[in-house]
Design a protein around this motif. Structure first.
Motif: not given
Length: 372
Positions: A150-178
Motif C-alpha cells: 500500500l503505497d501512500l504516495n498513490q493516495l492523495p488524501e494521505a498527505n492531508h491533515g484531519a480534524e474532528a470536533t464533538d460534544n456531549k451534555t451530561i444529564c443526571c436525573l432532571c438536571c442538565k449540565s453544560g
C-alpha cells in the motif's frame, strides 16, 4: 507399521514473508524411525479468508444459536511429491531416515495482506499430508505472511491533515449540565509502521464533573458475513493526560503515537474483512456517564510518503550536520504483529497436526532513528 519422528515444512525464506507475486520455496521433511507404507505424500498451497461468529437469538425454549460466516478462496494447489500421484499403484514404501521433498510455488498477484483477527482471518499456509492406508493421515502445516503493498504516495488524501470536533451534555436525573467539547487534529493521515503520529487536542469542560482525558490508537475491523456485518475495536496504545476540572479548558499537544507493526489499512483484495485505524480523543466524565469519543481516521501503508522521507532527511541533517545531504531512507524491517499469535493447528490440519501450529503474521516496520 512405520514410526514418524518428524514431519515439517521448512521455507527457504527464514522470515516466512512474501509479497504478492513472489515465489514460495522450501522443502518438506519426513523423518522416519522405520519404513512406512503409504499411498502418497502431498503438499497443499492454500490462500483464503474466512469470517465466522455466533450469536444467541430468542429466549427460553426458543433460544438458539445462529452462525454467521463468509469465505474467499485465493488459491488452492495440491502437488504430490511422493507416491501414487506420481504414477504407480496405491501402495508405496518410504525407507527409514530423513527425506527432503523440495517445492516451489508462485503466489498470484494482488493477494490481500495476511491478517489474524479472532473471528476472521486472511491466511496462507503450506499443508503436508502423508496419506496412509487403513490409518489416520499424518499432517503438518506451515503458515507464512503475504503482504500487499500500500503505497501512500498513490493516495492523495494521505498527505492531508484531519480534524474532528464533538460534544456531549451530561444529564443526571432532571438536571442538565453544560456541554463537554473535544477537538483533535493531526497534520497528515498517512503513515507507515515506525512513524510517529503527533496530535493536538483541546477540551472544554462546562459540566459539573471532573473529566479524565486520554488519547488512543485503535484498530477497527469490520467482518462481513453473507447476511450480516460485525465490527470489533482493539486498542493498540493509549496516552493519559491530566484531569480537567469543572469549568476548565485545556490544550494538549506534543505527545505522539509510534505506529507498531500492523497490517495495512483496508486489506485490499479481501472483500469480507476491512481494517481501519483511528486516533481518538477520549474524555471520561466522573460518575455514571458515557465517554466522549472524538476520532480521526489515519491510513497505515507499507511505503511511506515521499514528503515524510524528505522531512526525515532534513531533521537528521539538522541533528547531524556532518551527514551527507542525501540521506537514504531506512529500509523496512519486518516485525511480528503486536497483538500476538493465533493457534491454527486444529483448523488447518486437525488435532494431531505437526509443524507451526501457532502463527503470528509479520509486517513492515521502518526504523526512522537510523539509516542504511
Amino acid at each position: 507399521m512405520g514410526k514418524l519422528r518428524c514431519f515439517q515444512i521448512d521455507l527457504d525464506n527464514p522470515q516466512a514473508l512474501y509479497w504478492s507475486g513472489q515465489t514460495v520455496s522450501g522443502r518438506a521433511l519426513v523423518d522416519l524411525e522405520s519404513e512406512m507404507k503409504m499411498r502418497e505424500i502431498r503438499l497443499e498451497f492454500l490462500g483464503k479468508s474466512r469470517v465466522h461468529w455466533t450469536e444467541q437469538h430468542g429466549s427460553g425454549k426458543h433460544r438458539h444459536t445462529r452462525h454467521y460466516s463468509a469465505n474467499e478462496l485465493y488459491f488452492n494447489n495440491v502437488v504430490t511429491v511422493f507416491g501414487k500421484g506420481l504414477g504407480g499403484g496405491d501402495e508405496h514404501t518410504l525407507p527409514p531416515g530423513q527425506h527432503h521433498f523440495p517445492f516451489s510455488f508462485m503466489l498470484p498477484p494482488n493477494l490481500p495482506s495476511s491478517f489474524e483477527g479472532g473471528i476472521g482471518h486472511v491466511r496462507y499456509v503450506v499443508k503436508g499430508t502423508i496419506d496412509r492406508p487403513w490409518r489416520f493421515d499424518d499432517n503438518c502445516v506451515r503458515a507464512f505472511t503475504v503482504l500487499n503493498a500500500l503505497d501512500l504516495n498513490q493516495l492523495p488524501e494521505a498527505n492531508h491533515g484531519a480534524e474532528a470536533t464533538d460534544n456531549k451534555t451530561i444529564c443526571c436525573l432532571c438536571c442538565k449540565s453544560g456541554p463537554i467539547t473535544g477537538t483533535i487534529k493531526i497534520n497528515r493521515i498517512g503513515y507507515v509502521p515506525g512513524e510517529s503520529v503527533y496530535f493536538e487536542a483541546s477540551v472544554q469542560n462546562l459540566s459539573s464533573r471532573e473529566c479524565g482525558i486520554s488519547a488512543e490508537l485503535e484498530m477497527a475491523t469490520i467482518f462481513h458475513a453473507t447476511t450480516k456485518s460485525k465490527s470489533t475495536h482493539q486498542r493498540i496504545n493509549s496516552i493519559q493526560h491530566q484531569t480537567l476540572m469543572p469549568g476548565d479548558s485545556d490544550v494538549w499537544g506534543g505527545d505522539r503515537f509510534i505506529i507498531p507493526p500492523l497490517p495495512p489499512s483496508y486489506l485490499s483484495g479481501c472483500n469480507i474483512i476491512d481494517v481501519r485505524y483511528l486516533v481518538k480523543l477520549v474524555v471520561d466524565p466522573s460518575g455514571p456517564a458515557f465517554d466522549l469519543n472524538v476520532p480521526v481516521e489515519i491510513i497505515i501503508g507499507t511505503i511511506p510518503l515521499t514528503s515524510a522521507v524528505q522531512q526525515y532527511q532534513q531533521t537528521l541533517s539538522a541533528v547531524r550536520p556532518s551527514a551527507p545531504p542525501e540521506v537514504a531512507m531506512p529500509s523496512p524491517s519486518y516485525n511480528e504483529f503486536i497483538l500476538g499469535s493465533t493457534h491454527i493447528g486444529n483448523e488447518e490440519g486437525g488435532e494431531h497436526t505437526q509443524g507451526q501450529v501457532d502463527f503470528t503474521p509479520t509486517y513492515t516496520y521502518y526504523n526512522w532513528s537510523r539509516t542504511t
